[in-house]
Scaffold this active site. Structure first.
Site, PDB file in Angstrom:
ATOM      1  N   LYS A 291     -94.260  41.397 -29.773  1.00  9.97           N
ATOM      2  CA  LYS A 291     -95.017  40.161 -29.967  1.00  9.97           C
ATOM      3  C   LYS A 291     -95.687  40.179 -31.358  1.00  9.97           C
ATOM      4  O   LYS A 291     -95.728  41.233 -32.022  1.00  9.97           O
ATOM      5  CB  LYS A 291     -96.033  40.019 -28.830  1.00  9.97           C
ATOM      6  CG  LYS A 291     -95.365  39.831 -27.447  1.00  9.97           C
ATOM      7  CD  LYS A 291     -96.413  39.743 -26.343  1.00  9.97           C
ATOM      8  CE  LYS A 291     -95.789  39.470 -24.985  1.00  9.97           C
ATOM      9  NZ  LYS A 291     -96.820  39.387 -23.910  1.00  9.97           N
TER      10      LYS A 291
ATOM     11  N   TYR B 164     -91.730  30.895 -21.394  1.00 13.21           N
ATOM     12  CA  TYR B 164     -92.847  31.117 -20.471  1.00 13.21           C
ATOM     13  C   TYR B 164     -93.055  29.945 -19.507  1.00 13.21           C
ATOM     14  O   TYR B 164     -94.157  29.752 -19.005  1.00 13.21           O
ATOM     15  CB  TYR B 164     -94.133  31.386 -21.265  1.00 13.21           C
ATOM     16  CG  TYR B 164     -94.230  32.791 -21.824  1.00 13.21           C
ATOM     17  CD1 TYR B 164     -94.164  33.912 -20.987  1.00 13.21           C
ATOM     18  CD2 TYR B 164     -94.411  33.027 -23.192  1.00 13.21           C
ATOM     19  CE1 TYR B 164     -94.258  35.209 -21.487  1.00 13.21           C
ATOM     20  CE2 TYR B 164     -94.512  34.316 -23.705  1.00 13.21           C
ATOM     21  CZ  TYR B 164     -94.449  35.398 -22.843  1.00 13.21           C
ATOM     22  OH  TYR B 164     -94.549  36.682 -23.339  1.00 13.21           O
TER      23      TYR B 164
ATOM     24  N   ASN C 265    -100.980  42.036 -25.792  1.00 14.55           N
ATOM     25  CA  ASN C 265    -100.392  43.228 -25.153  1.00 14.55           C
ATOM     26  C   ASN C 265     -99.058  43.663 -25.771  1.00 14.55           C
ATOM     27  O   ASN C 265     -98.256  44.331 -25.145  1.00 14.55           O
ATOM     28  CB  ASN C 265    -100.316  43.052 -23.626  1.00 14.55           C
ATOM     29  CG  ASN C 265     -99.458  41.878 -23.196  1.00 14.55           C
ATOM     30  OD1 ASN C 265     -98.859  41.196 -24.026  1.00 14.55           O
ATOM     31  ND2 ASN C 265     -99.380  41.644 -21.897  1.00 14.55           N
TER      32      ASN C 265
ATOM     33  N   HIS D  71     -93.053  42.291 -24.797  1.00 14.74           N
ATOM     34  CA  HIS D  71     -92.536  41.579 -23.624  1.00 14.74           C
ATOM     35  C   HIS D  71     -91.310  42.311 -23.096  1.00 14.74           C
ATOM     36  O   HIS D  71     -90.529  42.851 -23.877  1.00 14.74           O
ATOM     37  CB  HIS D  71     -92.117  40.150 -23.994  1.00 14.74           C
ATOM     38  CG  HIS D  71     -91.269  39.498 -22.930  1.00 14.74           C
ATOM     39  ND1 HIS D  71     -91.826  38.906 -21.810  1.00 14.74           N
ATOM     40  CD2 HIS D  71     -89.921  39.407 -22.770  1.00 14.74           C
ATOM     41  CE1 HIS D  71     -90.846  38.472 -21.025  1.00 14.74           C
ATOM     42  NE2 HIS D  71     -89.689  38.759 -21.585  1.00 14.74           N
TER      43      HIS D  71
ATOM     44  N   GLU E 133     -83.262  35.025 -20.542  1.00 14.08           N
ATOM     45  CA  GLU E 133     -84.032  35.165 -21.784  1.00 14.08           C
ATOM     46  C   GLU E 133     -83.130  35.536 -22.959  1.00 14.08           C
ATOM     47  O   GLU E 133     -83.321  35.032 -24.072  1.00 14.08           O
ATOM     48  CB  GLU E 133     -85.146  36.195 -21.578  1.00 14.08           C
ATOM     49  CG  GLU E 133     -86.201  35.683 -20.587  1.00 14.08           C
ATOM     50  CD  GLU E 133     -87.192  36.741 -20.117  1.00 14.08           C
ATOM     51  OE1 GLU E 133     -87.137  37.899 -20.615  1.00 14.08           O
ATOM     52  OE2 GLU E 133     -88.031  36.416 -19.255  1.00 14.08           O
TER      53      GLU E 133
END
Ligand code: IDP
Ligand code: MG
Length: 160
Positions: free
Chosen positions: A20, A60, A123, A126, A137
């Site tokens: 990310k 998402y 965080n 992914h 995805e």
């Protein structure tokens, strides 16, 4: 809690892993790639990419009703991400274990989030949560021809 999709399967699977924007900004790209490399999975796709808003929203979409959704979309589109495809036996569940719990404060030491992050909203990485979502995805983030099929020289040293 028992989560069937978190039990490693014996099937060869593909998963979508993404560093990310915070992971890229913090210089953690090499560290994160090396966790999957060292484990023994096969890298089949890799690119640095600025995610458009529409793609973040599609990726998402299951979370679109959550209060944090707008902030999540801002976060994912706030800078380049590193998109990766990884392949291997049981890679979906295994990658989730390497990544650790969604909240980095609950993630075990030794996991990527447990070692490298402190907040759910930052965080660093992914990973797809099921083989079906892995396929979904990868189709979203990679175009035809961007994935590469190859046989690593170490293959016979990873599996008997
Ligand atoms: P996962 O990334 O561990 O699969 P999900 O529940 O699928 O976790 O949520 C996707 C992402 O949305 C998380 O990695 C995190 O970046 C963000 N997120 C989830 N829950 C929250 C929250 O309560 N506050 C802020 N961000 C959240
Ligand atoms: Mg998820």
């Amino acid at each position: 809690i028992f989560l069937p999709h978190l039990v490693a399967s014996l099937e060869v699977e593909e998963t979508y892993i993404m560093v990310k924007p915070d992971g890229v900004q913090r210089g953690l790209v090499g560290e994160i790639i090396s966790r999957f490399e060292k484990k023994g999975f096969k890298l089949t796709g890799l690119k640095l990419f600025q995610c458009p808003k529409e793609l973040a929203e599609e990726h998402y979409k299951d979370l679109s009703a959550k209060p944090f959704f707008p902030k999540l979309i801002d976060y994912i589109t706030s800078g380049p991400v590193v998109c990766m495809a990884w392949e291997g036996v049981g890679v979906v569940a295994s990658a989730r274990k390497l990544i650790g719990a969604t909240n980095p404060l609950q993630a075990e030491p030794g996991t990527i989030r447990g070692d490298l992050a402190v907040q759910t909203g930052r965080n660093v990485v992914h990973g797809s949560d099921s083989p079906e979502n892995g396929k979904r995805e990868l189709a979203l983030w990679f175009k035809e021809g961007e994935l590469c099929q190859w046989t690593p020289a170490q293959a016979p040293w990873l599996q008997e």
